[in-house]
Motif scaffolding. Structure first.
Motif, PDB file in Angstrom:
ATOM      1  N   MET A  77      -6.867 -84.785 -17.967  1.00  0.00           N
ATOM      2  CA  MET A  77      -5.559 -84.500 -17.415  1.00  0.00           C
ATOM      3  C   MET A  77      -5.119 -85.601 -16.473  1.00  0.00           C
ATOM      4  O   MET A  77      -3.958 -85.936 -16.429  1.00  0.00           O
ATOM      5  CB  MET A  77      -5.626 -83.139 -16.705  1.00  0.00           C
ATOM      6  N   TYR A 124      -3.225 -72.318 -19.081  1.00  0.00           N
ATOM      7  CA  TYR A 124      -3.697 -72.577 -17.718  1.00  0.00           C
ATOM      8  C   TYR A 124      -4.989 -73.374 -17.768  1.00  0.00           C
ATOM      9  O   TYR A 124      -5.916 -73.027 -18.488  1.00  0.00           O
ATOM     10  CB  TYR A 124      -3.912 -71.267 -16.958  1.00  0.00           C
ATOM     11  N   ASP A 125      -5.018 -74.437 -17.008  1.00  0.00           N
ATOM     12  CA  ASP A 125      -6.193 -75.293 -16.857  1.00  0.00           C
ATOM     13  C   ASP A 125      -6.275 -75.608 -15.368  1.00  0.00           C
ATOM     14  O   ASP A 125      -5.440 -76.365 -14.850  1.00  0.00           O
ATOM     15  CB  ASP A 125      -6.015 -76.560 -17.691  1.00  0.00           C
ATOM     16  N   SER A 126      -7.223 -75.005 -14.678  1.00  0.00           N
ATOM     17  CA  SER A 126      -7.285 -75.146 -13.217  1.00  0.00           C
ATOM     18  C   SER A 126      -7.430 -76.603 -12.785  1.00  0.00           C
ATOM     19  O   SER A 126      -6.872 -77.003 -11.764  1.00  0.00           O
ATOM     20  CB  SER A 126      -8.405 -74.292 -12.630  1.00  0.00           C
ATOM     21  N   ARG A 127      -8.167 -77.402 -13.557  1.00  0.00           N
ATOM     22  CA  ARG A 127      -8.312 -78.820 -13.181  1.00  0.00           C
ATOM     23  C   ARG A 127      -6.987 -79.553 -13.301  1.00  0.00           C
ATOM     24  O   ARG A 127      -6.623 -80.345 -12.434  1.00  0.00           O
ATOM     25  CB  ARG A 127      -9.375 -79.498 -14.038  1.00  0.00           C
ATOM     26  N   ALA A 128      -6.245 -79.319 -14.376  1.00  0.00           N
ATOM     27  CA  ALA A 128      -4.942 -79.955 -14.555  1.00  0.00           C
ATOM     28  C   ALA A 128      -3.957 -79.465 -13.497  1.00  0.00           C
ATOM     29  O   ALA A 128      -3.166 -80.248 -12.955  1.00  0.00           O
ATOM     30  CB  ALA A 128      -4.403 -79.669 -15.952  1.00  0.00           C
TER      31      ALA A 128
END
Length: 184
Positions: free
Chosen positions: A1, A58-62
């Motif tokens: 990301m 949803y991608d917490s790192r992104a």
């Protein structure tokens, strides 16, 4: 990301230089840096917005990377990029920044506070965009960042991340309305 965010920033810089060259405008390095930073923040906001709208998974790192991108480009860094002289060729910045420096600096700092709250929300929710990250009816406050308040503003870390995100976007809108050349 992070590569996507960096690629977005790089493509924005190339686009800005190409437009300047095509129109015969010379963009100063400071104005080019401002424009790059604004494009990076806009791209990061779009990533978060897509997750809240469920148009992107949803991608917490992104999510956190996008929030951190906004945080890094806000506050003192943002204020420093708009130090006098503010007016420059190929810039949409208004002289009102110099006339109302305290308000500009306050908005730049608040932008970072809300972005930090979003990064914390990503850390707290590594697997899913949890229901407590979503706004609920009654979460909306009246007025924007420039509105007069009777009570202290709520702690952005304690509000739902979606609310913090909307407050952050209101700061962007308020700043552009107050400190950007009209008609642009």
């Amino acid at each position: 990301m992070r590569l996507k965010v960096r690629a977005l920033v790089l493509s924005a810089a190339v686009f800005t230089m190409a437009i300047s060259a095509a129109t015969g405008q010379s963009t100063s390095p400071k104005v080019a840096e401002r424009q790059q930073d604004m494009k990076a923040m806009a791209g990061a906001a779009k990533i978060i917005d897509a997750m809240f709208k469920d148009t992107s998974p949803y991608d917490s790192r992104a999510f956190k990377t996008a929030a951190e991108t906004i945080r890094v480009h806000s506050g003192h860094r943002l204020s420093a990029l708009f130090e006098a002289p503010v007016l420059a060729e190929a810039s949409k910045a208004s002289a009102s920044i110099e006339a109302d420096r305290p308000t500009f600096d306050k908005l730049a700092a608040e932008l970072g506070v809300y972005a930090s709250a979003l990064a914390v929300a990503a850390d707290r929710n590594p697997a899913v965009l949890a229901p407590e990250m979503r706004m609920k009816s009654g979460d909306v406050t009246m007025g924007g960042p420039l509105a007069k308040r009777k009570a202290a503003a709520p702690d952005p870390v304690k509000m739902p991340a979606e609310h913090a995100f909307h407050m952050m976007l209101q700061i962007c809108t308020s700043c552009h309305a107050k400190f950007r050349v009209k008609g642009e």
